[in-house]
Design an enzyme around this catalytic site. Structure first.
Site, PDB file in Angstrom:
ATOM      1  N   PHE A 153       0.811  -1.221   0.000  1.00  0.00           N
ATOM      2  CA  PHE A 153       0.000   0.000   0.000  1.00  0.00           C
ATOM      3  C   PHE A 153       0.848   1.277   0.000  1.00  0.00           C
ATOM      4  O   PHE A 153       0.368   2.343  -0.368  1.00  0.00           O
ATOM      5  CB  PHE A 153      -0.930   0.017   1.234  1.00  0.00           C
ATOM      6  CG  PHE A 153      -0.238   0.436   2.503  1.00  0.00           C
ATOM      7  CD1 PHE A 153      -0.093   1.795   2.809  1.00  0.00           C
ATOM      8  CD2 PHE A 153       0.309  -0.493   3.374  1.00  0.00           C
ATOM      9  CE1 PHE A 153       0.573   2.192   3.968  1.00  0.00           C
ATOM     10  CE2 PHE A 153       0.975  -0.094   4.525  1.00  0.00           C
ATOM     11  CZ  PHE A 153       1.110   1.245   4.824  1.00  0.00           C
ATOM     12  N   LYS A 177      -1.256  -6.873  -9.231  1.00  0.00           N
ATOM     13  CA  LYS A 177      -2.215  -7.056  -8.123  1.00  0.00           C
ATOM     14  C   LYS A 177      -1.801  -6.018  -7.071  1.00  0.00           C
ATOM     15  O   LYS A 177      -0.939  -6.255  -6.239  1.00  0.00           O
ATOM     16  CB  LYS A 177      -2.107  -8.472  -7.556  1.00  0.00           C
ATOM     17  CG  LYS A 177      -3.359  -8.995  -6.862  1.00  0.00           C
ATOM     18  CD  LYS A 177      -3.868  -8.136  -5.739  1.00  0.00           C
ATOM     19  CE  LYS A 177      -3.076  -8.269  -4.467  1.00  0.00           C
ATOM     20  NZ  LYS A 177      -3.468  -7.274  -3.419  1.00  0.00           N
ATOM     21  N   GLU A 180      -5.002  -3.694  -1.855  1.00  0.00           N
ATOM     22  CA  GLU A 180      -6.447  -3.455  -1.790  1.00  0.00           C
ATOM     23  C   GLU A 180      -6.763  -2.208  -0.974  1.00  0.00           C
ATOM     24  O   GLU A 180      -7.900  -1.738  -0.976  1.00  0.00           O
ATOM     25  CB  GLU A 180      -7.159  -4.692  -1.224  1.00  0.00           C
ATOM     26  CG  GLU A 180      -6.819  -5.065   0.222  1.00  0.00           C
ATOM     27  CD  GLU A 180      -5.512  -5.859   0.392  1.00  0.00           C
ATOM     28  OE1 GLU A 180      -4.592  -5.707  -0.438  1.00  0.00           O
ATOM     29  OE2 GLU A 180      -5.405  -6.606   1.377  1.00  0.00           O
ATOM     30  N   SER A 230       5.512  -7.031   3.240  1.00  0.00           N
ATOM     31  CA  SER A 230       6.106  -7.370   4.533  1.00  0.00           C
ATOM     32  C   SER A 230       6.853  -8.709   4.449  1.00  0.00           C
ATOM     33  O   SER A 230       6.580  -9.537   3.575  1.00  0.00           O
ATOM     34  CB  SER A 230       5.000  -7.441   5.587  1.00  0.00           C
ATOM     35  OG  SER A 230       4.047  -8.393   5.193  1.00  0.00           O
ATOM     36  N   CYS A 285       9.480   1.882   3.155  1.00  0.00           N
ATOM     37  CA  CYS A 285      10.383   0.754   3.410  1.00  0.00           C
ATOM     38  C   CYS A 285      11.794   1.233   3.663  1.00  0.00           C
ATOM     39  O   CYS A 285      12.609   0.514   4.206  1.00  0.00           O
ATOM     40  CB  CYS A 285      10.371  -0.172   2.212  1.00  0.00           C
ATOM     41  SG  CYS A 285      10.675   0.717   0.701  1.00  0.00           S
ATOM     42  N   GLU A 386       9.315  -4.443  12.983  1.00  0.00           N
ATOM     43  CA  GLU A 386       9.100  -3.312  12.074  1.00  0.00           C
ATOM     44  C   GLU A 386       7.790  -2.646  12.499  1.00  0.00           C
ATOM     45  O   GLU A 386       6.742  -3.295  12.532  1.00  0.00           O
ATOM     46  CB  GLU A 386       8.981  -3.818  10.631  1.00  0.00           C
ATOM     47  CG  GLU A 386       8.788  -2.692   9.640  1.00  0.00           C
ATOM     48  CD  GLU A 386       8.529  -3.148   8.215  1.00  0.00           C
ATOM     49  OE1 GLU A 386       7.846  -4.166   8.014  1.00  0.00           O
ATOM     50  OE2 GLU A 386       8.999  -2.465   7.291  1.00  0.00           O
TER      51      GLU A 386
HETATM   52  P1  NAD Z   1       1.642  -6.652   3.007  1.00  0.00           P
HETATM   53  O1  NAD Z   1       2.719  -7.683   3.029  1.00  0.00           O
HETATM   54  O2  NAD Z   1       0.553  -6.716   4.001  1.00  0.00           O
HETATM   55  O3  NAD Z   1       0.910  -6.661   1.560  1.00  0.00           O
HETATM   56  C1  NAD Z   1       1.632  -6.641   0.363  1.00  0.00           C
HETATM   57  C2  NAD Z   1       0.811  -7.325  -0.716  1.00  0.00           C
HETATM   58  O4  NAD Z   1       0.596  -8.690  -0.354  1.00  0.00           O
HETATM   59  C3  NAD Z   1      -0.569  -6.702  -0.932  1.00  0.00           C
HETATM   60  O5  NAD Z   1      -0.842  -6.654  -2.308  1.00  0.00           O
HETATM   61  C4  NAD Z   1      -1.497  -7.654  -0.194  1.00  0.00           C
HETATM   62  O6  NAD Z   1      -2.776  -7.715  -0.778  1.00  0.00           O
HETATM   63  C5  NAD Z   1      -0.797  -8.984  -0.327  1.00  0.00           C
HETATM   64  N1  NAD Z   1      -1.044  -9.869   0.817  1.00  0.00           N
HETATM   65  C6  NAD Z   1      -1.255  -9.500   2.102  1.00  0.00           C
HETATM   66  N2  NAD Z   1      -1.449 -10.588   2.881  1.00  0.00           N
HETATM   67  C7  NAD Z   1      -1.355 -11.661   2.073  1.00  0.00           C
HETATM   68  C8  NAD Z   1      -1.450 -13.069   2.296  1.00  0.00           C
HETATM   69  N3  NAD Z   1      -1.669 -13.579   3.497  1.00  0.00           N
HETATM   70  N4  NAD Z   1      -1.295 -13.898   1.246  1.00  0.00           N
HETATM   71  C9  NAD Z   1      -1.049 -13.403   0.009  1.00  0.00           C
HETATM   72  N5  NAD Z   1      -0.955 -12.073  -0.255  1.00  0.00           N
HETATM   73  C10 NAD Z   1      -1.097 -11.209   0.753  1.00  0.00           C
HETATM   74  O7  NAD Z   1       2.391  -5.231   3.054  1.00  0.00           O
HETATM   75  P2  NAD Z   1       1.738  -3.773   3.174  1.00  0.00           P
HETATM   76  O8  NAD Z   1       1.216  -3.592   4.555  1.00  0.00           O
HETATM   77  O9  NAD Z   1       0.863  -3.482   2.018  1.00  0.00           O
HETATM   78  O10 NAD Z   1       3.050  -2.875   2.981  1.00  0.00           O
HETATM   79  C11 NAD Z   1       3.926  -2.561   4.015  1.00  0.00           C
HETATM   80  C12 NAD Z   1       5.095  -3.532   4.048  1.00  0.00           C
HETATM   81  O11 NAD Z   1       5.788  -3.521   2.810  1.00  0.00           O
HETATM   82  C13 NAD Z   1       6.149  -3.144   5.081  1.00  0.00           C
HETATM   83  O12 NAD Z   1       6.580  -4.322   5.714  1.00  0.00           O
HETATM   84  C14 NAD Z   1       7.264  -2.535   4.242  1.00  0.00           C
HETATM   85  O13 NAD Z   1       8.555  -2.597   4.809  1.00  0.00           O
HETATM   86  C15 NAD Z   1       7.185  -3.364   3.023  1.00  0.00           C
HETATM   87  N6  NAD Z   1       7.800  -2.690   1.886  1.00  0.00           N
HETATM   88  C16 NAD Z   1       9.038  -3.126   1.509  1.00  0.00           C
HETATM   89  C17 NAD Z   1       9.671  -2.500   0.454  1.00  0.00           C
HETATM   90  C18 NAD Z   1      11.039  -2.942   0.017  1.00  0.00           C
HETATM   91  O14 NAD Z   1      11.521  -2.384  -0.929  1.00  0.00           O
HETATM   92  N7  NAD Z   1      11.656  -3.914   0.639  1.00  0.00           N
HETATM   93  C19 NAD Z   1       9.039  -1.438  -0.216  1.00  0.00           C
HETATM   94  C20 NAD Z   1       7.769  -1.036   0.202  1.00  0.00           C
HETATM   95  C21 NAD Z   1       7.157  -1.677   1.257  1.00  0.00           C
END
Ligand code: NAD
Length: 500
Positions: A153, A177, A180, A230, A285, A386
């Site tokens: 997000f 994808k 959401e 994450s 991030c 985090e």
């Molecule tokens: P998230 O992991 O909750 O979601 C990321 C994506 O995975 C979304 O599209 C979500 O719909 C999907 N998703 C969530 N739960 C899932 C599941 N159980 N099974 C399959 N798909 C699933 O992350 P977020 O809250 O949207 O974003 C924040 C996180 O992203 C933080 O941990 C941040 O550090 C990380 N991030 C990392 C970088 C990097 O470059 N390493 C960059 C941006 C964000």
């Protein structure tokens, strides 16, 4: 207002908006807490349609010349630049970050599009003449097929643009994808790609949660998966998609440290660290979440940070003058408040408390004010986890070695920065820090598009980072051709061919 009366954020499949859904999610305005739209969640049947559309799109797109592909990307770049303000406003309405910050993310994404416009150069192969008598060799890089991007997000435009511009430049079709929580930016992008002349089906968007993701990860028509999010989900994506034969790069979470040496200019360091910790309410991030003050730097740094915290203007991202907006959802707010509570319980020194912050006229927004903890120790959960919110922790170290040890023992390895006036210390840090991106007097060392972005350790599952040269390698497969044009038959030779 009932949910069903809300406008629906649709999928984009085969060049059309499709509203089909097994379920719907809610999109909120973080500054007011109000539900503003609903978003269609894809099931396996919708994912099947998207993969079928992308497979057809791949046939058409991969057959186009490099010149035509670059032309489409150039046109897309122009549309993006011309409409950056509109895209930024859409991001702010669903993410909550300030419009300035959202424009910044659009700009960083645009730079990857510009890099991808050089597809013709990026895809050049090598040729060796006369590797044996009358034999030549050359190498090619060919597209994979249908590439998938699953994004978080926190950068609803930039992170997708870390992926699809290069995937498309290399001749792949793409299925995005997006998160959401803020799904609307992806549809503007889809429309502009179509307007730029991308063939139908070469870019698709499916919304949803785990159900849609699982269908993509296991679909036989998908060749690769790029993920950013994450760490627990990144690990799951990597394990599931690789076991289904896909090429995967999965970028995870972070705990980025800034080491402040006693010789650093404390005002410069505090400005940089406060911006990197509290910008976008800490939901980056590459946010600095742990400042490690070495020796006598500690007290001066903590005081300088307090002054910055007191000056932050909190308000709706769309309002002129706001420097820090709300968190993305009510659940995120609760999680961050819980982390602050835990820090207090564990005995860290709470120097500035962001709980209880409210913005007049926006009382139901997802606010948490900038929070500053001092004298945090490595066993505390506010160090180990985090937090992904506007919470900065200060740790004290006696020496450079001790500070470096903290960076290197941390399970995450995205970025780390050092603030110092000494070149030798900086060089030592640059060489020994176990992270993917290092900043020297630079708090958020996000590489430019022509370098690659990615972390080490639990911040990356897979081998290749995103964009830059590694992005090209990820989205292509290598092939080497060896050719001979003999004048006459010479008889069979049953030894292993050793070209002479
Ligand atoms: P998230 O992991 O909750 O979601 C990321 C994506 O995975 C979304 O599209 C979500 O719909 C999907 N998703 C969530 N739960 C899932 C599941 N159980 N099974 C399959 N798909 C699933 O992350 P977020 O809250 O949207 O974003 C924040 C996180 O992203 C933080 O941990 C941040 O550090 C990380 N991030 C990392 C970088 C990097 O470059 N390493 C960059 C941006 C964000």
């Amino acid at each position: 207002m009932t949910t069903t009366a809300l406008e629906t954020v649709a999928h984009w499949i085969g060049g059309e908006r499709l509203h089909d859904a097994s379920r719907y999610g809610e999109v909120t305005d973080p500054a007011t807490g109000a539900v503003t739209r609903r978003v269609a969640f894809a099931g396996a049947a919708d994912v099947d349609r998207a993969v079928a559309a992308a497979t057809a799109g791949f046939e058409a797109w991969s057959a186009q010349s490099l010149t035509k592909r670059a032309n489409v990307l150039f046109k897309f770049r122009e549309l993006l630049a011309a409409n950056a303000g509109e895209l930024a406003r859409v991001i702010t309405a669903e993410h909550g970050k300030t419009v300035d910050d959202a424009r910044g993310e659009v700009q960083r994404g645009l730079e990857v599009v510009e890099f991808a416009c050089g597809a013709a150069h990026l895809l050049k192969g090598d040729k060796s003449e006369s590797v044996a008598t009358g034999v030549d060799s050359h190498s090619l890089r060919q597209p994979l097929g249908v590439a998938v991007g699953i994004t978080p997000f926190n950068f609803p435009a930039m992170v997708p643009m870390w992926m699809f511009p290069l995937a498309l430049a290399c001749g792949n079709a793409f299925i995005l994808k997006p998160s959401e929580k803020d799904p609307s930016a992806s549809l503007l992008i889809a429309e502009w790609l179509a307007e730029a002349g991308l063939p139908t089906g070469a870019f698709n968007v499916v919304h949803g949660d785990k159900e849609a993701v699982d269908a993509l990860l296991t679909h036989p028509g998908v060749a690769s998966v790029s993920f950013v999010g994450s760490t627990p989900i990144a690990r799951y994506i990597y394990e599931t998609a690789t076991s289904h034969g896909k090429r995967v790069q999965a970028l995870g979470g972070a705990k980025n440290h800034a080491v402040v040496m006693p010789d650093a200019d404390v005002e410069i360091a505090a400005d940089a660290i406060a911006s990197a910790a509290y910008g976008s309410a800490g939901q980056r991030c590459m946010a600095i979440s742990a400042a490690v003050a070495v020796g006598p730097a500690g007290d001066a740094l903590a005081e300088a940070l307090e002054a910055r915290v007191d000056a932050v203007r909190i308000g709706p991202g769309a309002e002129e003058g706001s420097q820090m907006g709300p968190l993305v959802t009510g659940a995120s707010r609760e999680r961050v408040l819980g982390a602050i509570e835990a820090g207090v319980g564990e005995g860290a020194e709470l120097r500035r408390d962001g709980r209880g912050v409210s913005v007049a006229g926006h009382e139901d927004g997802f606010w948490v004010g900038p929070t500053l903890f001092d004298r945090v120790t490595p066993e505390m959960t506010i160090y180990r986890d985090e937090i992904f919110g506007p919470v900065l922790i200060v740790l004290r170290a006696d020496t450079f070695e001790e500070a470096l040890e903290l960076v290197n023992q941390n399970p995450y390895g995205n970025g780390a920065a050092i603030f110092t006036a000494d070149g030798r210390t900086a060089r030592e840090f640059e060489e020994r820090a176990q992270v993917g991106m290092v900043g020297v007097n630079v708090p958020i060392p996000v590489p430019m598009a022509y370098y690659s972005f990615g972390g080490w350790k639990q911040s990356l599952f897979g081998d290749l980072h995103v964009h830059g040269r590694e992005g090209v390698l990820f989205y292509t497969r290598g092939k080497v051709v060896t050719e001979r044009w003999p004048e006459q038959a010479r008889g069979a030779d049953y030894g292993f061919p050793a070209h002479k």
